[in-house]
Design an enzyme around this catalytic site. Structure first.
Site, PDB file in Angstrom:
ATOM      1  N   HIS A 134       0.982  -1.266  -0.161  1.00 41.76           N
ATOM      2  CA  HIS A 134      -0.157  -0.277  -0.027  1.00 41.76           C
ATOM      3  C   HIS A 134       1.026   1.239   0.049  1.00 41.76           C
ATOM      4  O   HIS A 134       0.619   2.032  -0.627  1.00 41.76           O
ATOM      5  CB  HIS A 134      -0.868  -0.015   1.338  1.00 41.76           C
ATOM      6  N   ASP A 142      -4.045  -7.595  -7.496  1.00 41.22           N
ATOM      7  CA  ASP A 142      -5.494  -7.807  -7.634  1.00 41.22           C
ATOM      8  C   ASP A 142      -5.837  -7.707  -9.075  1.00 41.22           C
ATOM      9  O   ASP A 142      -6.492  -6.662  -9.264  1.00 41.22           O
ATOM     10  CB  ASP A 142      -6.075  -6.981  -6.645  1.00 41.22           C
TER      11      ASP A 142
HETATM   12  O1  PAF Z   1      -8.222  -3.875  -2.944  1.00 35.24           O
HETATM   13  C1  PAF Z   1      -9.039  -3.411  -1.845  1.00 35.24           C
HETATM   14  O2  PAF Z   1      -8.472  -3.433  -0.834  1.00 35.24           O
HETATM   15  C2  PAF Z   1     -10.579  -3.433  -1.902  1.00 35.24           C
HETATM   16  O3  PAF Z   1     -11.075  -4.221  -2.680  1.00 35.24           O
HETATM   17  C3  PAF Z   1     -10.775  -1.946  -2.428  1.00 35.24           C
HETATM   18  C4  PAF Z   1     -10.485  -1.748  -3.704  1.00 35.24           C
HETATM   19  C5  PAF Z   1     -10.289  -0.802  -1.571  1.00 35.24           C
HETATM   20  C6  PAF Z   1     -12.374  -1.758  -2.358  1.00 35.24           C
HETATM   21  O4  PAF Z   1     -12.898  -2.003  -1.303  1.00 35.24           O
END
Ligand code: PAF
Length: 280
Positions: free
Chosen positions: A37, A150
């Site tokens: 992140h 993802d």
């Molecule tokens: O990837 C994630 O953390 C979630 O699927 C998101 C994009 C924040 C949506 O809740």
């Protein structure tokens, strides 16, 4: 860095940012932030003047028997990571703000979302597209960053944004891996040391298949069979799917198109469901 919990505060921020000619970058998250992140937030900060991160564990994307209740939550540590990564504003909506009593509007992308994760987690993408569309309407960013980890979510969001004419650029952030190769995921926190060792068969398999492609193998069936065999060799892994697909449509490919074929894997390591992928 400022935190906000109302829709009106975020929409005012968007108006003020755009009025001064600045660009807004957005990284949606469910918290339990890790280096992956942080890298997405840093990427947003290289591309936009003002960076917003949202932290919201979205109940709509969890099935009834999934891990919503035990999903890791670590707000103080998350805020510190956001600050260090260069975020300027954090949106922390409550469940009632995003899904007030009587809430009844959902978004379904019906093609890219159908296979792979869509088959094994039927509620998932409906929840993701709904919350992402809502967050994009609230934050009104010029660009939004999603992790390549993802890959199907990224493709589904791109398709939704195109289909619904949402004026935002979707930017893909590369997958961040630990030294042992495991792709960073908030769910890695569930793994014991021994499960983690088993889980490392996933990145090893992706590497091996990539090297077969680099050496000239082009038959998807052959590569999927080899990947399935390598994963099945690890007793702690139960394979959910192994597939080679077009990275934009998620449709199965018969022949590798170098640079445009995605090998996607989902597997259980005991009670923990992990996904990973690589472009071939
Ligand atoms: O990837 C994630 O953390 C979630 O699927 C998101 C994009 C924040 C949506 O809740």
């Amino acid at each position: 860095m400022q935190t906000h919990d109302t829709v009106s505060a975020m929409q005012l921020l968007a108006r003020e940012t755009h009025a001064t000619g600045q660009t807004l970058g957005f990284v949606p998250t469910m918290g339990a932030l890790h280096q992956g992140h942080v890298d997405l937030i840093r990427l947003a900060a290289t591309k936009a003047d003002v960076v917003v991160v949202s932290i919201f564990v979205n109940p709509a994307q969890f099935g009834p028997n999934e891990d919503f209740d035990r999903y890791p939550r670590a707000l103080e540590a998350d805020l510190e990571k956001c600050r260090e990564a260069g975020a300027h504003h954090i949106f922390l909506p409550s469940r009632e703000t995003l899904y007030p009593k009587g809430y009844s509007t959902y978004i379904n992308e019906e093609s890219v979302a159908a296979p792979l994760e869509g088959e094994s987690r039927p509620a998932f993408f409906r929840g993701v597209t709904t919350v992402v569309a809502k967050l994009l309407n609230i934050v009104q960013p010029d660009l939004a960053v999603f992790g390549q980890k993802d890959a199907q979510q990224l493709a589904v969001v791109r398709k939704m944004v195109a289909d619904l004419h949402i004026p935002v650029e979707i930017v893909a952030g590369p997958t961040t891996r630990d030294a042992d190769g495991l792709a960073l995921s908030s769910r890695n926190a569930y793994l014991t040391a021994s499960e983690r060792e088993g889980a490392c068969a996933i990145p090893r398999t992706l590497e091996k298949i990539k090297s077969m492609v680099d050496q000239g193998e082009r038959r998807a069936e052959r590569l999927v069979a080899e990947a399935t065999h390598l994963l099945a060799d690890e007793r702690r892994i139960r394979v959910i799917y192994v597939a080679i697909v077009d990275p934009a449509t998620m449709k199965k490919q018969l022949t590798i198109e170098p640079g445009n074929s995605l090998l996607a894997v989902a597997a259980w390591i005991d009670q923990t469901r992990l996904i990973d992928n690589t472009l071939l």
